[in-house]
Design a protein around this motif. Structure first.
Motif, PDB file in Angstrom:
ATOM      1  N   ALA A  15     -10.493  -2.523   7.893  1.00 55.46           N
ATOM      2  CA  ALA A  15     -10.117  -2.217   9.330  1.00 55.46           C
ATOM      3  C   ALA A  15      -8.610  -1.613   9.090  1.00 55.46           C
ATOM      4  CB  ALA A  15     -10.189  -3.491  10.286  1.00 55.46           C
ATOM      5  N   ILE A  16      -8.371  -0.723  10.198  1.00 50.89           N
ATOM      6  CA  ILE A  16      -6.832  -0.294  10.160  1.00 50.89           C
ATOM      7  C   ILE A  16      -6.019  -1.363  10.990  1.00 50.89           C
ATOM      8  CG2 ILE A  16      -5.591   1.525  11.121  1.00 50.89           C
ATOM      9  CD1 ILE A  16      -7.898   3.231  11.007  1.00 50.89           C
ATOM     10  N   PRO A  17      -4.958  -1.983  10.218  1.00 52.82           N
ATOM     11  CA  PRO A  17      -3.841  -2.965  10.819  1.00 52.82           C
ATOM     12  C   PRO A  17      -3.154  -2.202  11.707  1.00 52.82           C
ATOM     13  CG  PRO A  17      -3.302  -1.899   8.792  1.00 52.82           C
ATOM     14  CD  PRO A  17      -4.444  -1.414   8.773  1.00 52.82           C
ATOM     15  N   LEU A  18      -2.743  -3.077  12.628  1.00 51.15           N
ATOM     16  CA  LEU A  18      -1.341  -2.888  13.403  1.00 51.15           C
ATOM     17  C   LEU A  18      -0.323  -2.451  12.834  1.00 51.15           C
ATOM     18  CD1 LEU A  18      -0.648  -2.770  16.501  1.00 51.15           C
ATOM     19  CD2 LEU A  18       0.013  -5.112  16.201  1.00 51.15           C
ATOM     20  N   LEU A  21       7.738   8.807   9.728  1.00 57.40           N
ATOM     21  CA  LEU A  21       7.230   7.305   9.719  1.00 57.40           C
ATOM     22  C   LEU A  21       5.882   7.785  10.114  1.00 57.40           C
ATOM     23  CD1 LEU A  21      10.182   5.195  11.048  1.00 57.40           C
ATOM     24  CD2 LEU A  21       8.944   5.109   8.899  1.00 57.40           C
ATOM     25  N   HIS A  22       5.638   8.703  10.769  1.00 57.21           N
ATOM     26  CA  HIS A  22       4.056   8.914  11.363  1.00 57.21           C
ATOM     27  C   HIS A  22       3.300   9.483  10.291  1.00 57.21           C
ATOM     28  CE1 HIS A  22       4.151   8.170  15.653  1.00 57.21           C
ATOM     29  NE2 HIS A  22       5.294   8.474  15.590  1.00 57.21           N
ATOM     30  N   GLU A  23       3.874  10.251   9.165  1.00 60.60           N
ATOM     31  CA  GLU A  23       3.394  10.659   7.791  1.00 60.60           C
ATOM     32  C   GLU A  23       2.965   9.279   7.409  1.00 60.60           C
ATOM     33  OE1 GLU A  23       4.079  12.982   4.014  1.00 60.60           O
ATOM     34  OE2 GLU A  23       5.534  12.847   5.620  1.00 60.60           O
ATOM     35  N   CYS A  24       4.013   8.106   7.114  1.00 59.31           N
ATOM     36  CA  CYS A  24       3.590   7.183   6.365  1.00 59.31           C
ATOM     37  C   CYS A  24       2.451   6.252   7.033  1.00 59.31           C
ATOM     38  CB  CYS A  24       4.794   6.393   6.143  1.00 59.31           C
ATOM     39  SG  CYS A  24       6.171   7.025   5.338  1.00 59.31           S
ATOM     40  N   MET A  25       2.707   6.253   8.362  1.00 64.30           N
ATOM     41  CA  MET A  25       1.562   5.525   9.215  1.00 64.30           C
ATOM     42  C   MET A  25       0.130   6.056   8.907  1.00 64.30           C
ATOM     43  SD  MET A  25       3.795   4.632  12.452  1.00 64.30           S
ATOM     44  CE  MET A  25       2.448   3.868  13.364  1.00 64.30           C
ATOM     45  N   PHE A  81       0.640  -1.317   0.000  1.00 60.85           N
ATOM     46  CA  PHE A  81      -0.060   0.027  -0.052  1.00 60.85           C
ATOM     47  C   PHE A  81       0.701   1.276  -0.013  1.00 60.85           C
ATOM     48  CE2 PHE A  81      -2.518  -3.289   2.247  1.00 60.85           C
ATOM     49  CZ  PHE A  81      -3.603  -3.303   1.135  1.00 60.85           C
ATOM     50  N   VAL A  82       2.028   1.177  -0.093  1.00 64.57           N
ATOM     51  CA  VAL A  82       2.816   2.347  -0.287  1.00 64.57           C
ATOM     52  C   VAL A  82       2.536   3.109  -1.563  1.00 64.57           C
ATOM     53  CG1 VAL A  82       5.248   3.301  -0.371  1.00 64.57           C
ATOM     54  CG2 VAL A  82       4.900   1.783   1.112  1.00 64.57           C
ATOM     55  N   ASP A  83       1.956   4.271  -1.386  1.00 63.35           N
ATOM     56  CA  ASP A  83       1.717   5.025  -2.591  1.00 63.35           C
ATOM     57  C   ASP A  83       3.120   5.385  -3.111  1.00 63.35           C
ATOM     58  OD1 ASP A  83       2.176   7.359  -1.230  1.00 63.35           O
ATOM     59  OD2 ASP A  83       0.130   7.670  -0.853  1.00 63.35           O
ATOM     60  N   GLU A  84       2.556   6.397  -4.571  1.00 60.77           N
ATOM     61  CA  GLU A  84       3.597   7.016  -5.311  1.00 60.77           C
ATOM     62  C   GLU A  84       4.594   7.971  -4.503  1.00 60.77           C
ATOM     63  OE1 GLU A  84       4.454   6.390  -8.443  1.00 60.77           O
ATOM     64  OE2 GLU A  84       3.226   4.637  -8.252  1.00 60.77           O
ATOM     65  N   SER A  85       3.899   8.541  -3.339  1.00 55.63           N
ATOM     66  CA  SER A  85       4.835   9.686  -2.791  1.00 55.63           C
ATOM     67  C   SER A  85       5.765   8.999  -1.833  1.00 55.63           C
ATOM     68  CB  SER A  85       3.794  10.523  -2.167  1.00 55.63           C
ATOM     69  OG  SER A  85       2.980   9.921  -1.163  1.00 55.63           O
ATOM     70  N   LEU A  86       5.403   7.643  -1.532  1.00 53.56           N
ATOM     71  CA  LEU A  86       6.141   7.011  -0.567  1.00 53.56           C
ATOM     72  C   LEU A  86       7.226   5.856  -0.999  1.00 53.56           C
ATOM     73  CD1 LEU A  86       3.378   6.410   2.288  1.00 53.56           C
ATOM     74  CD2 LEU A  86       5.017   8.547   2.246  1.00 53.56           C
ATOM     75  N   LYS A  87       6.973   5.336  -2.174  1.00 55.65           N
ATOM     76  CA  LYS A  87       7.598   4.182  -2.496  1.00 55.65           C
ATOM     77  C   LYS A  87       8.991   4.438  -2.924  1.00 55.65           C
ATOM     78  CE  LYS A  87       6.874   4.323  -7.598  1.00 55.65           C
ATOM     79  NZ  LYS A  87       6.359   3.617  -8.711  1.00 55.65           N
ATOM     80  N   MET A 119      -3.007   4.124   6.992  1.00 55.74           N
ATOM     81  CA  MET A 119      -4.445   4.333   7.775  1.00 55.74           C
ATOM     82  C   MET A 119      -5.655   4.845   7.017  1.00 55.74           C
ATOM     83  SD  MET A 119      -3.512   5.549  11.632  1.00 55.74           S
ATOM     84  CE  MET A 119      -2.145   4.689  12.513  1.00 55.74           C
ATOM     85  N   LYS A 120      -5.314   5.999   6.346  1.00 58.76           N
ATOM     86  CA  LYS A 120      -6.073   6.766   5.443  1.00 58.76           C
ATOM     87  C   LYS A 120      -6.625   5.774   4.176  1.00 58.76           C
ATOM     88  CE  LYS A 120      -5.347  11.434   6.365  1.00 58.76           C
ATOM     89  NZ  LYS A 120      -4.942  12.728   5.901  1.00 58.76           N
ATOM     90  N   HIS A 121      -5.626   4.801   3.788  1.00 58.44           N
ATOM     91  CA  HIS A 121      -5.788   4.029   2.612  1.00 58.44           C
ATOM     92  C   HIS A 121      -6.793   2.793   3.252  1.00 58.44           C
ATOM     93  CE1 HIS A 121      -4.946   1.205  -0.681  1.00 58.44           C
ATOM     94  NE2 HIS A 121      -4.856   0.419   0.285  1.00 58.44           N
TER      95      HIS A 121
END
Length: 158
Positions: free
Chosen positions: A110-113, A93-97, A50-56, A101-103
């Motif tokens: 459900a939001i995973p751990l 990392l909090h931004e990625c997390m 689920f890592v999007d274009e801005s994160l990959k 969650m938004k994804h």
């Protein structure tokens, strides 16, 4: 699967696709309180990423199905590779997390751990903050109470 741009990401993703390697990595790096509730013998890599274009370009992710307290659940491992100390890694990392969650919310899942893990292989000892609270300029007791781990104050005027 997302196109992974960096060779270290390919290596990490390949290793995490092997349940034995993933289990070994998690046994070595998950805090004991998580290991106490997660049945690592039930760990199964999931094909989605689920890592999007801005994160990959920056992080590798791996989603696993796993039993948590004897219930089916998911553990999302967010891996950041760093070869030099970076002060803002906790914020990143909090931004990625939050994006992860938004994804899941957008897909009505459900939001995973989520467990963030930095793989550091720099030449110098890592000497930068590893906790988001260390980046915030306020007394620790206020940060703990109001900014990071606290319940949100809610005023219902009805």
């Amino acid at each position: 699967m997302t196109d992974i741009s960096h060779p270290h990401d390919r290596v990490v993703r390949h290793a995490l696709s092997d349940p034995r390697a993933a289990t070994e990595l998690l046994q070595q790096h998950l805090p004991q309180d998580l290991q106490n509730v997660i049945d690592l013998s039930s760990l199964k890599p999931q094909p989605d990423t689920f890592v999007d274009e801005s994160l990959k370009m920056h992080c590798t992710d791996a989603l696993f199905s796993v039993d948590i307290n004897s219930h089916a659940g998911y553990l999302y491992v967010l891996l950041e590779h760093a070869s030099t100390p970076k002060k803002l890694i906790p914020l990143y990392l909090h931004e990625c997390m939050l994006k992860i969650m938004k994804h899941h919310v957008k897909k009505k899942e459900a939001i995973p751990l989520i467990y963030p893990l930095v793989l550091y292989n720099g030449n110098k000892k890592y000497n930068q903050p590893t906790d988001l609270r260390d980046l915030i300029s306020a007394p620790k007791e206020l940060i703990d109470k109001y900014l990071c781990d606290a319940d949100i104050a809610f005023f219902d005027h009805n």
